[in-house]
Scaffold this active site. Structure first.
Site, mmCIF file in Angstrom:
data_model
loop_
_atom_site.group_PDB
_atom_site.id
_atom_site.type_symbol
_atom_site.label_atom_id
_atom_site.label_comp_id
_atom_site.label_asym_id
_atom_site.label_seq_id
_atom_site.Cartn_x
_atom_site.Cartn_y
_atom_site.Cartn_z
ATOM 1 N N PHE A 63 0.779 -1.125 0.015
ATOM 2 C CA PHE A 63 0.056 -0.048 -0.132
ATOM 3 C C PHE A 63 0.837 1.135 -0.010
ATOM 4 C CE2 PHE A 63 -2.361 2.763 3.187
ATOM 5 C CZ PHE A 63 -2.786 3.581 2.382
ATOM 6 N N THR A 69 4.161 -10.996 -0.893
ATOM 7 C CA THR A 69 3.244 -11.809 -0.150
ATOM 8 C C THR A 69 1.871 -11.462 -0.375
ATOM 9 O OG1 THR A 69 2.851 -9.876 1.501
ATOM 10 C CG2 THR A 69 4.796 -11.124 1.862
ATOM 11 N N ALA A 95 9.010 -2.886 3.923
ATOM 12 C CA ALA A 95 8.317 -3.936 3.818
ATOM 13 C C ALA A 95 8.206 -4.548 5.292
ATOM 14 C CB ALA A 95 9.601 -4.971 3.032
ATOM 15 N N THR A 115 5.566 3.131 12.974
ATOM 16 C CA THR A 115 4.283 3.239 13.212
ATOM 17 C C THR A 115 3.888 3.884 14.634
ATOM 18 O OG1 THR A 115 2.167 2.272 13.725
ATOM 19 C CG2 THR A 115 4.155 0.909 13.745
ATOM 20 N N ASP A 116 2.856 4.785 14.807
ATOM 21 C CA ASP A 116 2.605 5.434 16.026
ATOM 22 C C ASP A 116 2.292 4.228 17.057
ATOM 23 O OD1 ASP A 116 0.180 4.857 14.973
ATOM 24 O OD2 ASP A 116 -0.834 6.478 15.310
ATOM 25 N N GLU A 117 2.027 2.989 16.608
ATOM 26 C CA GLU A 117 1.501 1.946 17.126
ATOM 27 C C GLU A 117 2.565 1.634 18.327
ATOM 28 O OE1 GLU A 117 -1.042 -1.122 15.455
ATOM 29 O OE2 GLU A 117 -1.715 0.174 14.079
ATOM 30 N N TYR A 161 2.145 -7.305 16.421
ATOM 31 C CA TYR A 161 2.508 -6.403 15.311
ATOM 32 C C TYR A 161 3.311 -5.051 15.912
ATOM 33 C CZ TYR A 161 2.125 -2.421 11.899
ATOM 34 O OH TYR A 161 2.435 -1.325 11.063
ATOM 35 N N LYS A 170 7.353 -4.020 15.322
ATOM 36 C CA LYS A 170 7.567 -2.712 14.832
ATOM 37 C C LYS A 170 8.522 -1.868 15.891
ATOM 38 C CE LYS A 170 6.761 -1.083 11.334
ATOM 39 N NZ LYS A 170 7.385 -1.083 9.991
ATOM 40 N N ASN A 185 -2.423 6.267 11.104
ATOM 41 C CA ASN A 185 -3.268 5.148 10.261
ATOM 42 C C ASN A 185 -3.419 5.805 8.977
ATOM 43 O OD1 ASN A 185 -3.987 4.181 12.783
ATOM 44 N ND2 ASN A 185 -5.196 2.781 11.588
ATOM 45 N N ARG A 213 -11.282 -6.736 19.147
ATOM 46 C CA ARG A 213 -10.149 -7.445 18.847
ATOM 47 C C ARG A 213 -9.551 -7.404 20.017
ATOM 48 N NH1 ARG A 213 -6.440 -3.455 15.575
ATOM 49 N NH2 ARG A 213 -7.364 -4.451 13.510
HETATM 50 P P1 NAD Z 1 1.486 -3.483 3.301
HETATM 51 O O1 NAD Z 1 0.942 -4.812 4.100
HETATM 52 O O2 NAD Z 1 0.235 -3.175 2.446
HETATM 53 O O3 NAD Z 1 2.295 -3.734 2.162
HETATM 54 C C1 NAD Z 1 3.655 -4.588 2.721
HETATM 55 C C2 NAD Z 1 4.654 -5.139 1.671
HETATM 56 O O4 NAD Z 1 5.877 -5.792 2.178
HETATM 57 C C3 NAD Z 1 3.879 -5.997 0.708
HETATM 58 O O5 NAD Z 1 4.253 -5.484 -0.618
HETATM 59 C C4 NAD Z 1 4.662 -7.223 0.772
HETATM 60 O O6 NAD Z 1 4.688 -7.855 -0.146
HETATM 61 C C5 NAD Z 1 5.875 -6.664 1.466
HETATM 62 N N1 NAD Z 1 6.609 -7.651 2.250
HETATM 63 C C6 NAD Z 1 6.271 -8.270 3.388
HETATM 64 N N2 NAD Z 1 6.898 -9.239 3.830
HETATM 65 C C7 NAD Z 1 8.140 -8.983 3.199
HETATM 66 C C8 NAD Z 1 9.418 -9.609 3.252
HETATM 67 N N3 NAD Z 1 9.782 -10.581 3.954
HETATM 68 N N4 NAD Z 1 10.245 -9.506 2.199
HETATM 69 C C9 NAD Z 1 9.963 -8.252 1.268
HETATM 70 N N5 NAD Z 1 8.746 -7.844 1.126
HETATM 71 C C10 NAD Z 1 7.770 -8.345 1.993
HETATM 72 O O7 NAD Z 1 1.793 -2.418 4.291
HETATM 73 P P2 NAD Z 1 1.344 -0.899 4.374
HETATM 74 O O8 NAD Z 1 0.397 -0.567 5.040
HETATM 75 O O9 NAD Z 1 2.057 -0.554 2.837
HETATM 76 O O10 NAD Z 1 2.646 -0.643 5.253
HETATM 77 C C11 NAD Z 1 3.942 -0.218 4.800
HETATM 78 C C12 NAD Z 1 4.897 0.167 6.131
HETATM 79 O O11 NAD Z 1 4.291 1.277 6.885
HETATM 80 C C13 NAD Z 1 5.011 -1.054 7.102
HETATM 81 O O12 NAD Z 1 6.143 -1.082 7.803
HETATM 82 C C14 NAD Z 1 4.163 -0.482 8.176
HETATM 83 O O13 NAD Z 1 4.408 -1.073 9.594
HETATM 84 C C15 NAD Z 1 4.133 0.888 8.050
HETATM 85 N N6 NAD Z 1 3.038 1.712 8.634
HETATM 86 C C16 NAD Z 1 1.752 1.427 7.948
HETATM 87 C C17 NAD Z 1 0.732 2.212 8.583
HETATM 88 C C18 NAD Z 1 -0.785 1.893 7.811
HETATM 89 O O14 NAD Z 1 -1.691 2.634 8.230
HETATM 90 N N7 NAD Z 1 -0.655 1.189 6.725
HETATM 91 C C19 NAD Z 1 0.850 3.621 9.370
HETATM 92 C C20 NAD Z 1 2.103 3.564 9.812
HETATM 93 C C21 NAD Z 1 3.315 2.904 9.569
HETATM 94 P P1 TYD Z 2 -7.036 -1.590 11.034
HETATM 95 O O1 TYD Z 2 -7.377 -0.910 9.749
HETATM 96 O O2 TYD Z 2 -6.648 -2.945 11.082
HETATM 97 O O3 TYD Z 2 -5.704 -0.743 11.357
HETATM 98 P P2 TYD Z 2 -4.911 -0.695 12.994
HETATM 99 O O4 TYD Z 2 -5.570 -1.603 14.025
HETATM 100 O O5 TYD Z 2 -3.479 -0.904 12.598
HETATM 101 O O6 TYD Z 2 -5.207 0.678 13.710
HETATM 102 O O7 TYD Z 2 -8.067 -1.201 12.135
HETATM 103 C C1 TYD Z 2 -8.453 0.169 12.216
HETATM 104 C C2 TYD Z 2 -9.650 0.316 13.507
HETATM 105 O O8 TYD Z 2 -10.554 -0.397 12.829
HETATM 106 C C3 TYD Z 2 -9.014 -0.709 14.628
HETATM 107 O O9 TYD Z 2 -9.427 -0.127 15.795
HETATM 108 C C4 TYD Z 2 -9.960 -2.002 14.412
HETATM 109 C C5 TYD Z 2 -11.095 -1.451 13.536
HETATM 110 N N1 TYD Z 2 -11.588 -2.506 12.579
HETATM 111 C C6 TYD Z 2 -13.104 -2.864 12.888
HETATM 112 O O10 TYD Z 2 -13.778 -2.272 13.525
HETATM 113 N N2 TYD Z 2 -13.398 -3.910 12.042
HETATM 114 C C7 TYD Z 2 -12.631 -4.339 10.785
HETATM 115 O O11 TYD Z 2 -13.164 -5.264 10.227
HETATM 116 C C8 TYD Z 2 -11.383 -4.050 10.952
HETATM 117 C C9 TYD Z 2 -10.340 -4.695 9.983
HETATM 118 C C10 TYD Z 2 -10.717 -2.787 11.861
#
Ligand code: NAD
Ligand code: TYD
Length: 341
Positions: A13, A38, A84, A127-129, A155, A159, A184, A278
């Protein structure tokens, strides 16, 4: 001569949005993407990038030391941005091991390669988590960069470990590390296991929208392109050894988000189904981004009202992409996680 920037997780993403930002707005970079493809990746996400002469793709796992070192030998990256990761909290609750392997040991492999071949920057996407959660009744509290690490899920723990390891590599070996910790994200190309695309996908098919518990948990939402601009700002203006929080003061309860999606899609609220909560569910995330505002001049440019419309429209226009993501493994995942919830 062009600089080479190596982006891991670029078929996911945020990584793919970052790849497109670089190809569009930093044409002086050669972009090398490394991704294991993946379940969370969709290779079609990179279709347009594959036609760009400034872009090169390697299918490789960041845990594979030999494979990663070979790519460094061939490409000699100047900058590495590590996206990744295994990224979904619910999956980490089901199966923590892969989170520790990819998110901690994979990050270590990337940093060892950086040490061996030399880079001007290793940026860890965090991540802020890692700060745990905040109470719902204290809107005056925010996550600052020096808020103690206090994780809840496998998770976030993986991180946090990666962040600590990156800071140890900075201090011990002098590796030029920066870390960003973002709230997020939402926007195009997000895999439909996460709240917003899952709800959009279900609503368009008139399927129930599974809200965990009362839906009162709060997340601080940032449009993905703004996150990508934030990472660029850290690369271009940040100081090594530093952590930067990225967020836009856009807190919303989950139930609010779900209702906005239903309204935008013209679907009834009767689709909302409250399901079991959850385990260990974090209550509220809220970032204080003032360090990035002041030191990097960074701030969000897409407000939520606009960003959510853009996002919903993107999914409506890209139903084929959504169908590719939701065929195969996804159906089993959905069944396992939601059927008896
Ligand atoms: P995502 O799950 O959409 O994408 C992860 C990508 O990493 C995928 O393309 C997957 O194929 C690749 N990947 C996974 N394992 C791998 C491995 N062992 N080797 C090589 N590639 C691998 O994740 P995202 O939401 O795009 O998040 C990207 C980064 O940003 C992550 O590090 C996540 O912790 C961080 N992040 C995400 C959010 C969010 O809201 N999505 C917020 C803050 C930080
Ligand atoms: P998520 O998108 O999984 O992000 P994160 O847990 O990393 O913040 O979830 C965002 C919020 O939405 C979280 O409080 C859990 C809730 N949630 C639901 O209520 N239903 C769902 O099906 C999912 C995936 C998340």
């Amino acid at each position: 001569m062009k600089k080479t920037i190596l982006v891991t997780g670029g078929a996911g993403f945020i990584g793919s949005n970052f790849v497109y930002l670089l190809l569009d707005e930093r044409k002086d970079y050669k972009v090398v993407c490394v991704d294991a493809l993946t379940y969370a990746a969709n290779i079609h996400t990179l279709n347009k990038a594959m036609q760009n002469p400034n872009f090169k793709f390697y299918k490789e796992d960041i845990r594979n030391r030999e494979g990663i070192f070979k790519i460094f030998e061939d490409e000699k990256p100047d900058i590495v941005v590590n996206f990744a990761a295994e990224s979904h909290v619910d999956r980490s609750i089901e199966n923590p091991a892969i989170f520790l392997e990819t998110n901690i040991l994979g990050t270590q492999v990337m940093m060892d390669a950086c040490r061996k071949y030399g880079v001007e920057r290793f940026h860890q996407v965090g991540t802020d988590e890692v700060y745990g959660d905040l109470p719902l009744d204290r809107p005056d509290l925010f996550f600052h960069e020096d808020t103690p690490i206090h994780t809840s899920s496998p998770y976030s723990t993986s991180k946090a470990s990666a962040d600590l390891l990156a800071l140890a590599y900075y201090r011990t070996y002098g590796l030029p590390v920066t870390i960003s910790r973002c709230s997020n994200n939402y926007g195009p190309y997000q895999f439909p296991e996460k709240l917003i695309p899952l709800m959009i996908n279900n609503a368009t098919q008139n399927k129930p929208l599974p809200v965990y518990g009362e839906g009162l948990n709060v997340r601080d939402w940032l449009y993905v392109k703004d996150h990508c601009y934030g990472i660029l700002a850290v690369l271009e203006k940040g100081k090594v050894g530093e952590v930067y929080n990225l967020g836009g003061h856009n807190e919303k309860a989950n139930i609010e988000i779900v209702k906005i999606i239903l309204q935008e899609l013209g679907k009834p609220e009767s689709l909302i189904t409250h399901v079991a909560d959850r385990k260990g569910h974090d209550r509220r995330y809220a970032i204080d981004p003032s360090k990035a505002n002041k030191e990097l001049g960074w701030g969000p440019t897409t407000m939520f009202n606009e960003g959510i419309k853009l996002t919903i429209q993107w999914y409506k226009d890209n139903m084929d992409w959504m169908r590719e993501c939701t065929s195969g493994e996804y159906m089993q995942y959905y069944q396992k996680m939601y059927a008896n919830r």
